[in-house]
Each structure stands twice: as C-alpha cells, then as structure tokens.
Write a protein that holds these residues in place. Structure first.
Motif, PDB file in Angstrom:
ATOM      1  N   GLY A   8       0.818  -1.212   0.000  1.00 37.26           N
ATOM      2  CA  GLY A   8       0.000   0.000   0.000  1.00 37.26           C
ATOM      3  C   GLY A   8       0.850   1.260   0.000  1.00 37.26           C
ATOM      4  N   LEU A   9       1.952   1.229   0.745  1.00 30.13           N
ATOM      5  CA  LEU A   9       2.861   2.372   0.774  1.00 30.13           C
ATOM      6  C   LEU A   9       3.511   2.577  -0.597  1.00 30.13           C
ATOM      7  CD1 LEU A   9       4.292   4.647   2.241  1.00 30.13           C
ATOM      8  CD2 LEU A   9       5.915   2.956   3.126  1.00 30.13           C
ATOM      9  N   LEU A  10       3.920   1.484  -1.239  1.00 27.80           N
ATOM     10  CA  LEU A  10       4.497   1.596  -2.576  1.00 27.80           C
ATOM     11  C   LEU A  10       3.478   2.185  -3.548  1.00 27.80           C
ATOM     12  CD1 LEU A  10       6.801   1.109  -4.572  1.00 27.80           C
ATOM     13  CD2 LEU A  10       5.905  -1.210  -4.900  1.00 27.80           C
ATOM     14  N   ARG A  11       2.242   1.707  -3.460  1.00 32.16           N
ATOM     15  CA  ARG A  11       1.187   2.227  -4.342  1.00 32.16           C
ATOM     16  C   ARG A  11       0.980   3.722  -4.081  1.00 32.16           C
ATOM     17  NH1 ARG A  11      -2.027  -1.657  -3.712  1.00 32.16           N
ATOM     18  NH2 ARG A  11      -1.661  -2.705  -5.687  1.00 32.16           N
ATOM     19  N   ALA A  12       1.031   4.143  -2.823  1.00 35.04           N
ATOM     20  CA  ALA A  12       0.894   5.561  -2.490  1.00 35.04           C
ATOM     21  C   ALA A  12       2.033   6.379  -3.104  1.00 35.04           C
ATOM     22  CB  ALA A  12       0.857   5.744  -0.971  1.00 35.04           C
ATOM     23  N   CYS A  13       3.231   5.816  -3.096  1.00 38.10           N
ATOM     24  CA  CYS A  13       4.375   6.493  -3.722  1.00 38.10           C
ATOM     25  C   CYS A  13       4.148   6.682  -5.216  1.00 38.10           C
ATOM     26  CB  CYS A  13       5.663   5.714  -3.467  1.00 38.10           C
ATOM     27  SG  CYS A  13       6.209   5.738  -1.751  1.00 38.10           S
ATOM     28  N   TYR A  14       3.569   5.679  -5.867  1.00 38.16           N
ATOM     29  CA  TYR A  14       3.252   5.809  -7.288  1.00 38.16           C
ATOM     30  C   TYR A  14       2.231   6.928  -7.500  1.00 38.16           C
ATOM     31  CZ  TYR A  14       5.796   1.973  -9.483  1.00 38.16           C
ATOM     32  OH  TYR A  14       6.785   1.170 -10.005  1.00 38.16           O
ATOM     33  N   HIS A  15       1.249   7.030  -6.618  1.00 37.39           N
ATOM     34  CA  HIS A  15       0.256   8.099  -6.750  1.00 37.39           C
ATOM     35  C   HIS A  15       0.913   9.475  -6.613  1.00 37.39           C
ATOM     36  CE1 HIS A  15      -3.577   6.031  -7.230  1.00 37.39           C
ATOM     37  NE2 HIS A  15      -3.118   5.107  -6.390  1.00 37.39           N
ATOM     38  N   VAL A  16       1.867   9.606  -5.720  1.00 35.59           N
ATOM     39  CA  VAL A  16       2.591  10.870  -5.576  1.00 35.59           C
ATOM     40  C   VAL A  16       3.386  11.163  -6.849  1.00 35.59           C
ATOM     41  CG1 VAL A  16       4.438  12.067  -4.327  1.00 35.59           C
ATOM     42  CG2 VAL A  16       2.701  10.774  -3.064  1.00 35.59           C
ATOM     43  N   ALA A  47       3.368  -5.700 -10.490  1.00 35.44           N
ATOM     44  CA  ALA A  47       1.910  -5.561 -10.571  1.00 35.44           C
ATOM     45  C   ALA A  47       1.483  -4.128 -10.282  1.00 35.44           C
ATOM     46  CB  ALA A  47       1.240  -6.533  -9.601  1.00 35.44           C
ATOM     47  N   VAL A  48       2.108  -3.502  -9.288  1.00 41.83           N
ATOM     48  CA  VAL A  48       1.792  -2.100  -8.985  1.00 41.83           C
ATOM     49  C   VAL A  48       2.242  -1.226 -10.144  1.00 41.83           C
ATOM     50  CG1 VAL A  48       2.259  -0.150  -7.449  1.00 41.83           C
ATOM     51  CG2 VAL A  48       1.864  -2.433  -6.486  1.00 41.83           C
ATOM     52  N   ARG A  49       3.439  -1.472 -10.647  1.00 33.02           N
ATOM     53  CA  ARG A  49       3.949  -0.700 -11.781  1.00 33.02           C
ATOM     54  C   ARG A  49       3.006  -0.803 -12.976  1.00 33.02           C
ATOM     55  NH1 ARG A  49       8.853   1.319 -13.797  1.00 33.02           N
ATOM     56  NH2 ARG A  49       9.122   1.011 -16.031  1.00 33.02           N
ATOM     57  N   ALA A  50       2.460  -1.978 -13.212  1.00 33.28           N
ATOM     58  CA  ALA A  50       1.545  -2.189 -14.343  1.00 33.28           C
ATOM     59  C   ALA A  50       0.279  -1.338 -14.210  1.00 33.28           C
ATOM     60  CB  ALA A  50       1.190  -3.663 -14.464  1.00 33.28           C
ATOM     61  N   GLU A  51      -0.129  -1.080 -12.977  1.00 30.20           N
ATOM     62  CA  GLU A  51      -1.310  -0.239 -12.754  1.00 30.20           C
ATOM     63  C   GLU A  51      -1.087   1.181 -13.278  1.00 30.20           C
ATOM     64  OE1 GLU A  51      -2.492  -0.222  -8.617  1.00 30.20           O
ATOM     65  OE2 GLU A  51      -2.096  -2.383  -8.456  1.00 30.20           O
ATOM     66  N   PHE A  52       0.166   1.592 -13.357  1.00 33.27           N
ATOM     67  CA  PHE A  52       0.517   2.958 -13.756  1.00 33.27           C
ATOM     68  C   PHE A  52       1.276   2.995 -15.085  1.00 33.27           C
ATOM     69  CE2 PHE A  52      -0.089   2.901  -9.219  1.00 33.27           C
ATOM     70  CZ  PHE A  52      -0.804   4.060  -8.975  1.00 33.27           C
ATOM     71  N   ALA A  53       1.257   1.893 -15.818  1.00 31.29           N
ATOM     72  CA  ALA A  53       2.061   1.770 -17.041  1.00 31.29           C
ATOM     73  C   ALA A  53       1.765   2.868 -18.056  1.00 31.29           C
ATOM     74  CB  ALA A  53       1.862   0.395 -17.674  1.00 31.29           C
ATOM     75  N   ASP A  54       0.517   3.293 -18.141  1.00 28.61           N
ATOM     76  CA  ASP A  54       0.178   4.333 -19.122  1.00 28.61           C
ATOM     77  C   ASP A  54       0.707   5.707 -18.732  1.00 28.61           C
ATOM     78  OD1 ASP A  54      -1.675   4.379 -16.961  1.00 28.61           O
ATOM     79  OD2 ASP A  54      -3.119   5.488 -18.198  1.00 28.61           O
ATOM     80  N   LYS A  55       1.242   5.834 -17.531  1.00 29.07           N
ATOM     81  CA  LYS A  55       1.768   7.119 -17.064  1.00 29.07           C
ATOM     82  C   LYS A  55       3.295   7.153 -17.040  1.00 29.07           C
ATOM     83  CE  LYS A  55      -2.335   8.645 -16.151  1.00 29.07           C
ATOM     84  NZ  LYS A  55      -2.973   9.595 -17.053  1.00 29.07           N
TER      85      LYS A  55
END
Length: 75
Positions: A8-16, A47-55
C-alpha cells in the motif's frame, strides 16, 4: 509492517509520482529503489507498476528526439 501495508505504501508512492500525470524515468528508478527497500517482491512491484504503465513517460518517449530536432540531431 505487513506485506499488504508495504504494498500500500508503494502504491501511495506511485500516486505521488503520477501527480503531474506522468512518471519520469528518474521517478521510475526511485520507485524501484523504494520497492526494494520495502522488501516488496519483484512480482508485486511489477503488478503495482503495471497499474501505472500508461503514465510512465520513459516507455513512450524512448527513441523519440526532443521536439524541434530531427532523429540525426540536426534542427
């Protein structure tokens, strides 16, 4: 912390990182380092990276010359 909390923390970092609507190659590298430090598995980090692949801007700009220049480097 639990694996879920670290994920969850890693995902939050991606959102930032994507706050400006793209993730630069430097940000992507930093996010990979954060995943390693959080001891997130490579599979979960991917898997988390793939959620943001288009960015991830580096993926789309690879081999593209800066605007105003030709592929040979001349303007």
């Amino acid at each position: 912390s639990t694996p879920g909390e670290r994920l969850g923390l890693l995902r939050a970092c991606y959102h930032v990182a994507v706050a400006d609507n793209s993730i630069s190659s430097m940000e992507s590298s930093t996010l990979s380092e954060i995943a390693d430090e959080l001891d997130v598995s490579h599979e979960d980090a991917a898997a988390v990276r793939a959620e943001f692949a288009d960015k991830i801007s580096a993926r789309f700009n690879f081999g593209t010359p800066p605007s105003g220049t030709s592929p040979g480097g001349a303007s």
